[in-house]
Write a protein that holds these residues in place. Structure first.
Motif, mmCIF file in Angstrom:
data_model
loop_
_atom_site.group_PDB
_atom_site.id
_atom_site.type_symbol
_atom_site.label_atom_id
_atom_site.label_comp_id
_atom_site.label_asym_id
_atom_site.label_seq_id
_atom_site.Cartn_x
_atom_site.Cartn_y
_atom_site.Cartn_z
ATOM 1 N N TRP A 172 -5.961 63.350 31.732
ATOM 2 C CA TRP A 172 -6.813 64.283 32.460
ATOM 3 C C TRP A 172 -8.179 64.403 31.796
ATOM 4 O O TRP A 172 -8.321 64.203 30.611
ATOM 5 C CB TRP A 172 -6.161 65.653 32.601
ATOM 6 C CG TRP A 172 -5.693 66.314 31.342
ATOM 7 C CD1 TRP A 172 -4.430 66.316 30.843
ATOM 8 C CD2 TRP A 172 -6.483 67.078 30.423
ATOM 9 N NE1 TRP A 172 -4.374 67.023 29.679
ATOM 10 C CE2 TRP A 172 -5.617 67.504 29.391
ATOM 11 C CE3 TRP A 172 -7.822 67.435 30.360
ATOM 12 C CZ2 TRP A 172 -6.053 68.271 28.316
ATOM 13 C CZ3 TRP A 172 -8.264 68.195 29.296
ATOM 14 C CH2 TRP A 172 -7.382 68.608 28.297
ATOM 15 N N CYS A 190 -13.922 69.539 31.796
ATOM 16 C CA CYS A 190 -15.163 69.840 32.522
ATOM 17 C C CYS A 190 -16.349 68.959 32.126
ATOM 18 O O CYS A 190 -17.040 68.392 32.980
ATOM 19 C CB CYS A 190 -15.524 71.311 32.304
ATOM 20 S SG CYS A 190 -14.223 72.461 32.776
ATOM 21 N N ILE A 225 -16.380 65.179 33.478
ATOM 22 C CA ILE A 225 -16.256 64.837 34.900
ATOM 23 C C ILE A 225 -17.558 64.244 35.436
ATOM 24 O O ILE A 225 -17.568 63.150 36.000
ATOM 25 C CB ILE A 225 -15.868 66.087 35.722
ATOM 26 C CG1 ILE A 225 -14.520 66.629 35.255
ATOM 27 C CG2 ILE A 225 -15.807 65.738 37.210
ATOM 28 C CD1 ILE A 225 -14.147 67.947 35.906
ATOM 29 N N SER A 240 -14.895 63.463 40.836
ATOM 30 C CA SER A 240 -13.484 63.836 40.731
ATOM 31 C C SER A 240 -12.609 62.895 41.555
ATOM 32 O O SER A 240 -11.538 62.457 41.111
ATOM 33 C CB SER A 240 -13.281 65.285 41.197
ATOM 34 O OG SER A 240 -13.989 66.183 40.379
ATOM 35 N N SER A 242 -9.867 60.282 40.096
ATOM 36 C CA SER A 242 -8.486 60.489 40.539
ATOM 37 C C SER A 242 -7.914 59.272 41.253
ATOM 38 O O SER A 242 -6.690 59.111 41.313
ATOM 39 C CB SER A 242 -8.417 61.718 41.464
ATOM 40 O OG SER A 242 -8.813 62.892 40.772
ATOM 41 N N VAL A 299 -8.324 64.456 37.555
ATOM 42 C CA VAL A 299 -9.151 65.642 37.318
ATOM 43 C C VAL A 299 -8.474 66.862 37.933
ATOM 44 O O VAL A 299 -8.404 66.977 39.163
ATOM 45 C CB VAL A 299 -10.559 65.469 37.930
ATOM 46 C CG1 VAL A 299 -11.396 66.721 37.686
ATOM 47 C CG2 VAL A 299 -11.243 64.245 37.355
ATOM 48 N N ALA A 321 -12.435 70.911 37.652
ATOM 49 C CA ALA A 321 -13.561 70.586 38.530
ATOM 50 C C ALA A 321 -14.273 71.870 38.976
ATOM 51 O O ALA A 321 -15.511 71.914 39.048
ATOM 52 C CB ALA A 321 -13.066 69.813 39.747
#
Length: 460
Positions: A48, A51, A54, A119, A123, A130, A135
């Motif tokens: 993952w 913040c 991203i 995102s 993904s 994410v 997000a």
């Protein structure tokens, strides 16, 4: 009427060029970042992204916010245009709120679009994903940062009559407070290295609690960091409300005759001229008094005088006024003396409030490492309450703490928590000599089991 749909839509169109440029730039840079990240990541585990990782280039919307505000209120640069907006039927506050809403819409739209696109891109790969909460935090953090920058530019826009004065005022507003906070903290740490800034009220001056947290978190995909800092978020929201409110008040009372003039309000010019010279003068004093470096101190003082003169010369376009205005250099000089004295007093205040042996219940060492040929020891949250340990720590704390013994196989600086008998806690960074570290290691090996601790050891 506080809001006009007509002016709101007009505002969206007025800044559409810079809005489109900002959208393309921010999205392109973030997509390139995501592509580079995916192409160069070898691990195929599902990882993952927090913040800051991203869409890290989203911080640029705060930069483009300057152009948006400057463009939408560009009519304030010309007397004729300013008079026109002042005599239309709609109230000033209606125009202000409608145009500000247009700016905020562009900022939020750009951030939302780029966060969503990145995102989705992350993904779609088997390597990353994410979480929606990350997000959402990223969107809120970047947007709030840009909103705050826009509110600052708005105030500067209302205080300036030309583009050049707007530029200087905005740069001053955005950089000087951060510079002064950095100088303040570094000076205190230099005067008293034992202070653990983030464990005292001084942490409000740290970078993670400032407007520039998005730069600090750039590319940080491991944790949300400052994006989930509640204190920071509340502070920025309060700043936005305050600054936009001040901007509305200034616009409501703005006089058309200021349009196209660099001077504008003389008191405002004095404030900004004072602000931009403060960091240089304060630093000059630090080098002269604390570091005894007269050469660097003289250079910095000379630069501050030159900056003070040029600022007045550029805005007034008069060498005579610039020379006469040098008398006002005494103002930042006196303020710098006060700032220097305050940082010195705070540093000494922390030194004076250090605990005594009788006040200490026990001492907690966050980390203690020791290595030799036969074994390695790593201690976390080591608790000590013997008189020997208390004396060793306090003697080291009272030292100058300027530097430690070099080429030592022991850690020479430890972060320590003093738990007092009244229940209060004090954090300090304590510097040890090699002999003190040996004594501390022996104390750690002999410590009893009455106080909880975590110990990890390996035999080589």
């Amino acid at each position: 009427m506080l809001f006009s749909k007509k002016f709101y839509l007009q505002g969206l169109k007025r800044i559409r060029v810079i809005g489109i440029v900002a959208t393309i730039t921010v999205i392109a840079l973030n997509l390139f970042y995501a592509h580079f990240k995916l192409a160069n990541y070898d691990c195929y585990c599902n990882h993952w992204i927090a913040c800051g990782g991203i869409a890290p280039f989203t911080f640029l919307t705060a930069v483009f916010a300057f152009g948006m505000v400057a463009s939408i209120f560009s009519f304030l640069n010309k007397r004729q245009d300013s008079d026109f907006y002042n005599f239309i039927p709609q109230k000033r506050i209606c125009i202000y709120t409608s145009y500000i809403a247009s700016v905020l819409t562009w900022i939020a739209g750009i951030n939302c679009l780029t966060i969503v696109l990145n995102s989705i891109l992350f993904s779609l790969s088997p390597t990353f994903h994410v979480p929606v909460i990350f997000a959402s935090l990223a969107f809120f953090g970047y947007t709030l940062s840009a909103f705050t920058v826009a509110s600052i530019v708005t105030i500067c826009r209302m205080l300036s009559g030309t583009g050049i004065s707007l530029f200087f005022y905005t740069i001053s507003f955005l950089t000087v407070p951060r510079l002064l906070a950095g100088i303040f903290i570094n000076h205190i740490r230099e005067l008293n290295p034992s202070i653990v800034i983030n464990e005292t009220w001084l942490r409000i001056f740290s970078l993670e609690n400032s407007l520039y947290f998005t730069l600090k978190e750039f590319g940080n995909e491991n944790n949300c960091g400052s994006f989930e800092n509640v204190w920071l978020i509340i502070t920025l929201i309060a700043e936005c409300i305050l600054f936009y409110g001040i901007g509305a008040l200034l616009y409501k009372n703005l006089k058309s005759e200021f349009a196209g003039k660099n001077i504008g309000i003389k008191k405002v010019q004095l404030i900004f001229r004072t602000a931009i010279t403060l960091p240089l003068i304060w630093t000059s004093m630090i080098y002269f008094i604390t570091k005894s470096d007269e050469i660097i101190s003289s250079v910095l003082l000379g630069l501050s005088l030159l900056l003070h003169f040029l600022f007045e010369l550029i805005l007034s376009k008069s060498a005579k006024k610039a020379v006469v205005g040098m008398v006002a250099f005494l103002i930042p000089l006196l303020i710098s003396i006060g700032l220097f004295a305050s940082s010195y007093g705070i540093a000494e205040g922390f030194r004076a409030t250090s605990p005594t042996t009788d006040e200490i219940n026990y001492i907690t060492v966050e980390e203690l490492r020791y290595c030799d040929r036969d074994n390695s020891v790593f201690v976390i949250d080591l608790c000590l309450n013997s008189e020997t340990a208390k004396t060793t720590f306090l003697n080291a704390l009272k030292g100058k703490s300027e530097k430690s013994i070099s080429n030592s196989e022991f850690d020479s600086k430890l972060t320590v928590k003093f738990t007092l008998k009244n229940g209060k806690e004090q954090y300090r960074e304590v510097y040890f000599s090699e002999d003190d570290m040996k004594s501390l290691r022996n104390e750690a090996q002999n410590v009893g089991e009455s106080i909880p601790q975590r110990w990890w050891s390996t035999e080589s």
